[in-house]
Design a protein around this motif. Structure first.
Motif, PDB file in Angstrom:
ATOM      1  N   PRO A 189       0.799  -1.223   0.000  1.00 20.23           N
ATOM      2  CA  PRO A 189       0.000   0.000   0.000  1.00 20.23           C
ATOM      3  C   PRO A 189       0.838   1.282   0.000  1.00 20.23           C
ATOM      4  O   PRO A 189       0.446   2.295  -0.583  1.00 20.23           O
ATOM      5  CB  PRO A 189      -0.819  -0.108   1.302  1.00 20.23           C
ATOM      6  CG  PRO A 189      -0.876  -1.562   1.595  1.00 20.23           C
ATOM      7  CD  PRO A 189       0.430  -2.122   1.099  1.00 20.23           C
ATOM      8  N   ARG A 244       2.024   1.831  -3.509  1.00 15.60           N
ATOM      9  CA  ARG A 244       0.847   2.204  -4.316  1.00 15.60           C
ATOM     10  C   ARG A 244       0.544   3.689  -4.157  1.00 15.60           C
ATOM     11  O   ARG A 244       0.187   4.358  -5.124  1.00 15.60           O
ATOM     12  CB  ARG A 244      -0.355   1.371  -3.884  1.00 15.60           C
ATOM     13  CG  ARG A 244      -1.601   1.653  -4.668  1.00 15.60           C
ATOM     14  CD  ARG A 244      -2.791   0.915  -4.128  1.00 15.60           C
ATOM     15  NE  ARG A 244      -2.787  -0.463  -4.549  1.00 15.60           N
ATOM     16  CZ  ARG A 244      -3.867  -1.222  -4.590  1.00 15.60           C
ATOM     17  NH1 ARG A 244      -5.035  -0.737  -4.224  1.00 15.60           N
ATOM     18  NH2 ARG A 244      -3.790  -2.470  -4.970  1.00 15.60           N
ATOM     19  N   ASN A 260      -3.377  -2.073  -9.856  1.00 17.27           N
ATOM     20  CA  ASN A 260      -4.006  -2.037  -8.537  1.00 17.27           C
ATOM     21  C   ASN A 260      -5.258  -2.909  -8.498  1.00 17.27           C
ATOM     22  O   ASN A 260      -5.490  -3.636  -7.522  1.00 17.27           O
ATOM     23  CB  ASN A 260      -4.344  -0.601  -8.142  1.00 17.27           C
ATOM     24  CG  ASN A 260      -3.106   0.240  -7.903  1.00 17.27           C
ATOM     25  OD1 ASN A 260      -2.016  -0.271  -7.689  1.00 17.27           O
ATOM     26  ND2 ASN A 260      -3.273   1.543  -7.959  1.00 17.27           N
ATOM     27  N   ASP A 261      -6.064  -2.861  -9.555  1.00 21.52           N
ATOM     28  CA  ASP A 261      -7.273  -3.685  -9.624  1.00 21.52           C
ATOM     29  C   ASP A 261      -6.923  -5.166  -9.620  1.00 21.52           C
ATOM     30  O   ASP A 261      -7.593  -5.971  -8.951  1.00 21.52           O
ATOM     31  CB  ASP A 261      -8.102  -3.353 -10.867  1.00 21.52           C
ATOM     32  CG  ASP A 261      -8.749  -1.980 -10.804  1.00 21.52           C
ATOM     33  OD1 ASP A 261      -8.801  -1.379  -9.693  1.00 21.52           O
ATOM     34  OD2 ASP A 261      -9.193  -1.491 -11.859  1.00 21.52           O
ATOM     35  N   THR A 292      -4.261  -6.520  -8.324  1.00 21.15           N
ATOM     36  CA  THR A 292      -3.811  -6.831  -6.962  1.00 21.15           C
ATOM     37  C   THR A 292      -5.004  -7.020  -6.042  1.00 21.15           C
ATOM     38  O   THR A 292      -5.088  -8.002  -5.298  1.00 21.15           O
ATOM     39  CB  THR A 292      -2.903  -5.709  -6.420  1.00 21.15           C
ATOM     40  OG1 THR A 292      -1.782  -5.565  -7.285  1.00 21.15           O
ATOM     41  CG2 THR A 292      -2.429  -6.010  -5.009  1.00 21.15           C
ATOM     42  N   ASP A 293      -5.945  -6.072  -6.092  1.00 24.52           N
ATOM     43  CA  ASP A 293      -7.120  -6.125  -5.212  1.00 24.52           C
ATOM     44  C   ASP A 293      -7.975  -7.363  -5.477  1.00 24.52           C
ATOM     45  O   ASP A 293      -8.566  -7.918  -4.555  1.00 24.52           O
ATOM     46  CB  ASP A 293      -7.971  -4.861  -5.386  1.00 24.52           C
ATOM     47  CG  ASP A 293      -7.250  -3.611  -4.914  1.00 24.52           C
ATOM     48  OD1 ASP A 293      -6.237  -3.720  -4.181  1.00 24.52           O
ATOM     49  OD2 ASP A 293      -7.690  -2.505  -5.298  1.00 24.52           O
ATOM     50  N   HIS A 349       2.289  -5.695 -14.351  1.00 19.27           N
ATOM     51  CA  HIS A 349       3.452  -5.165 -13.646  1.00 19.27           C
ATOM     52  C   HIS A 349       4.699  -5.297 -14.521  1.00 19.27           C
ATOM     53  O   HIS A 349       5.522  -4.372 -14.579  1.00 19.27           O
ATOM     54  CB  HIS A 349       3.653  -5.881 -12.312  1.00 19.27           C
ATOM     55  CG  HIS A 349       4.822  -5.364 -11.547  1.00 19.27           C
ATOM     56  ND1 HIS A 349       6.053  -5.970 -11.578  1.00 19.27           N
ATOM     57  CD2 HIS A 349       4.955  -4.265 -10.761  1.00 19.27           C
ATOM     58  CE1 HIS A 349       6.891  -5.280 -10.832  1.00 19.27           C
ATOM     59  NE2 HIS A 349       6.259  -4.242 -10.325  1.00 19.27           N
TER      60      HIS A 349
END
Length: 131
Positions: A38, A41, A92-93, A95-96, A107
């Motif tokens: 985080p 990020r 990010n999406d 990862t989530d 990545h």
């Protein structure tokens, strides 16, 4: 103007290199993954703005010194925009959502883009040797 162009390019090269190989690696060595992830990020949007602004500024002042170098810096600035606005949120999406394969692909793409930006800025710096 040449000195300012050199300094802007050196700042871009150094900033991208330090962030990519120093700061990001340090965070993941120094902090637990659930904290480092985080944190990195939150840092990336600012990193990308730094690249866009520095490369754009460098391109603008470089134009009268070396047009090819200015084009390289402009390409770095322009290609960072979709990286920040589209690729970073997609990473990010992934990862989530726990989509590990998608994360690895996205990545990896961001790493290739950043490495190409570092190489591009190194090319511009090396061109100063012939100015």
């Amino acid at each position: 103007m040449t000195t300012l162009a050199l300094l802007a390019t050196a700042l871009l090269f150094g900033g991208m290199t330090l962030y990519s190989f120093g700061f990001a690696g340090f965070l993941f060595r120094a902090l637990p993954a659930e904290t480092a992830g985080p944190t990195i990020r939150r840092a990336f949007p600012g990193f990308y703005l730094f690249v866009i602004a520095t490369a754009g500024f460098g391109a603008a002042i470089m134009w009268h010194v070396d047009e090819l170098s200015a084009l390289i810096l402009a390409a770095i600035a322009v290609t960072t925009i979709p990286t920040r606005q589209l690729l970073m949120p997609a990473i990010n999406d992934a990862t989530d959502a726990g989509a590990k394969k998608r994360f690895i692909v996205l990545h990896s793409l961001s790493v290739v883009i950043t490495l190409s930006h570092i190489v591009g800025s190194a090319v511009v710096l090396s061109r100063f040797a012939s100015i």
